[in-house]
Motif scaffolding. Structure first.
Motif, PDB file in Angstrom:
ATOM      1  N   THR A 281      24.456  50.459  38.186  1.00 47.33           N
ATOM      2  CA  THR A 281      23.141  50.874  38.685  1.00 47.33           C
ATOM      3  C   THR A 281      22.934  50.647  40.183  1.00 47.33           C
ATOM      4  O   THR A 281      22.053  51.250  40.772  1.00 47.33           O
ATOM      5  N   GLY A 282      23.700  49.738  40.766  1.00 43.73           N
ATOM      6  CA  GLY A 282      23.474  49.376  42.164  1.00 43.73           C
ATOM      7  C   GLY A 282      22.464  48.249  42.332  1.00 43.73           C
ATOM      8  O   GLY A 282      22.147  47.856  43.452  1.00 43.73           O
TER       9      GLY A 282
ATOM     10  N   ARG B 267      37.818  51.401  42.219  1.00 44.07           N
ATOM     11  CA  ARG B 267      36.761  51.584  41.227  1.00 44.07           C
ATOM     12  C   ARG B 267      37.320  52.048  39.883  1.00 44.07           C
ATOM     13  O   ARG B 267      38.335  52.725  39.834  1.00 44.07           O
ATOM     14  N   VAL B 268      36.599  51.699  38.834  1.00 46.57           N
ATOM     15  CA  VAL B 268      36.884  52.276  37.527  1.00 46.57           C
ATOM     16  C   VAL B 268      36.227  53.655  37.493  1.00 46.57           C
ATOM     17  O   VAL B 268      35.365  53.965  38.319  1.00 46.57           O
ATOM     18  N   PHE B 269      36.609  54.475  36.548  1.00 47.13           N
ATOM     19  CA  PHE B 269      36.174  55.872  36.556  1.00 47.13           C
ATOM     20  C   PHE B 269      34.663  56.055  36.509  1.00 47.13           C
ATOM     21  O   PHE B 269      34.133  57.018  37.042  1.00 47.13           O
ATOM     22  N   TRP B 270      33.941  55.145  35.893  1.00 53.97           N
ATOM     23  CA  TRP B 270      32.493  55.324  35.768  1.00 53.97           C
ATOM     24  C   TRP B 270      31.708  54.688  36.908  1.00 53.97           C
ATOM     25  O   TRP B 270      30.494  54.831  36.986  1.00 53.97           O
ATOM     26  N   ASP B 271      32.390  54.012  37.807  1.00 51.71           N
ATOM     27  CA  ASP B 271      31.726  53.352  38.939  1.00 51.71           C
ATOM     28  C   ASP B 271      31.588  54.356  40.079  1.00 51.71           C
ATOM     29  O   ASP B 271      32.450  54.464  40.938  1.00 51.71           O
ATOM     30  N   THR B 272      30.506  55.101  40.076  1.00 57.40           N
ATOM     31  CA  THR B 272      30.327  56.182  41.044  1.00 57.40           C
ATOM     32  C   THR B 272      29.257  55.886  42.084  1.00 57.40           C
ATOM     33  O   THR B 272      29.024  56.698  42.972  1.00 57.40           O
ATOM     34  N   ARG B 273      28.611  54.748  41.989  1.00 53.56           N
ATOM     35  CA  ARG B 273      27.550  54.420  42.950  1.00 53.56           C
ATOM     36  C   ARG B 273      28.155  53.959  44.266  1.00 53.56           C
ATOM     37  O   ARG B 273      29.226  53.387  44.283  1.00 53.56           O
ATOM     38  N   PRO B 274      27.463  54.197  45.373  1.00 50.94           N
ATOM     39  CA  PRO B 274      27.992  53.759  46.683  1.00 50.94           C
ATOM     40  C   PRO B 274      28.109  52.254  46.810  1.00 50.94           C
ATOM     41  O   PRO B 274      27.576  51.504  46.101  1.00 50.94           O
TER      42      PRO B 274
ATOM     43  N   ARG C  50      35.170  45.791  42.733  1.00 48.94           N
ATOM     44  CA  ARG C  50      34.722  46.875  41.866  1.00 48.94           C
ATOM     45  C   ARG C  50      35.465  46.911  40.536  1.00 48.94           C
ATOM     46  O   ARG C  50      35.053  47.610  39.616  1.00 48.94           O
ATOM     47  N   SER C  51      36.574  46.199  40.440  1.00 43.60           N
ATOM     48  CA  SER C  51      37.340  46.163  39.192  1.00 43.60           C
ATOM     49  C   SER C  51      38.187  44.897  39.181  1.00 43.60           C
ATOM     50  O   SER C  51      38.193  44.144  40.150  1.00 43.60           O
ATOM     51  N   LEU C  52      38.892  44.699  38.097  1.00 47.77           N
ATOM     52  CA  LEU C  52      39.796  43.558  37.971  1.00 47.77           C
ATOM     53  C   LEU C  52      41.229  44.068  37.888  1.00 47.77           C
ATOM     54  O   LEU C  52      41.468  45.214  37.517  1.00 47.77           O
ATOM     55  N   PHE C  53      42.170  43.209  38.213  1.00 51.02           N
ATOM     56  CA  PHE C  53      43.571  43.571  38.045  1.00 51.02           C
ATOM     57  C   PHE C  53      43.899  43.630  36.555  1.00 51.02           C
ATOM     58  O   PHE C  53      43.330  42.896  35.747  1.00 51.02           O
ATOM     59  N   TYR C  54      44.840  44.499  36.205  1.00 58.35           N
ATOM     60  CA  TYR C  54      45.317  44.533  34.829  1.00 58.35           C
ATOM     61  C   TYR C  54      46.165  43.290  34.570  1.00 58.35           C
ATOM     62  O   TYR C  54      46.866  42.822  35.462  1.00 58.35           O
TER      63      TYR C  54
END
Length: 105
Positions: free
Chosen positions: A54-55, A98-105, A74-78
């Motif tokens: 959501t930001g 970013r993960v695919f759904w992380d589209t916010r600035p 924005r993400s974690l290491f595998y």
């Protein structure tokens, strides 16, 4: 709140100031997520995911000389065993990917 030692007057004042959603849809979402952040204090993953989604809450990154990354991760290491056993996964270069759904600035 009263079981935590908060007085009835303080509860009433808090609800009067924060108990009603107001403003635009974005402002109302911010109010909801900010209250959720307070309620989930200490539950790191939930609040972090809400921020990526959501930001909100409005997180300010720590400057690079102090922090490892120049921004909020924005993400974690595998995990190593996932990367080594799954040829379809490539390890991320940084936590800022970013993960695919992380589209916010």
């Amino acid at each position: 709140m009263s079981s935590a030692g908060t007085t009835p007057a303080a509860i009433t004042a808090y609800l009067a100031a924060n108990g009603t959603l107001a403003g635009t849809q974005a402002a109302r979402l911010e109010q909801i997520i900010n209250q959720k952040y307070i309620a989930n204090f200490g539950v790191v993953m939930e609040n972090w995911t809400d921020w990526r989604r959501t930001g909100y809450p409005n997180i300010k990154p720590i400057p690079t000389p102090v922090a490892v990354w120049n921004g909020v991760p924005r993400s974690l290491f595998y995990p190593f065993n996932e990367v080594s056993s799954n040829p379809n996964i490539k390890q991320k270069a940084t936590l800022l990917e970013r993960v695919f759904w992380d589209t916010r600035p």
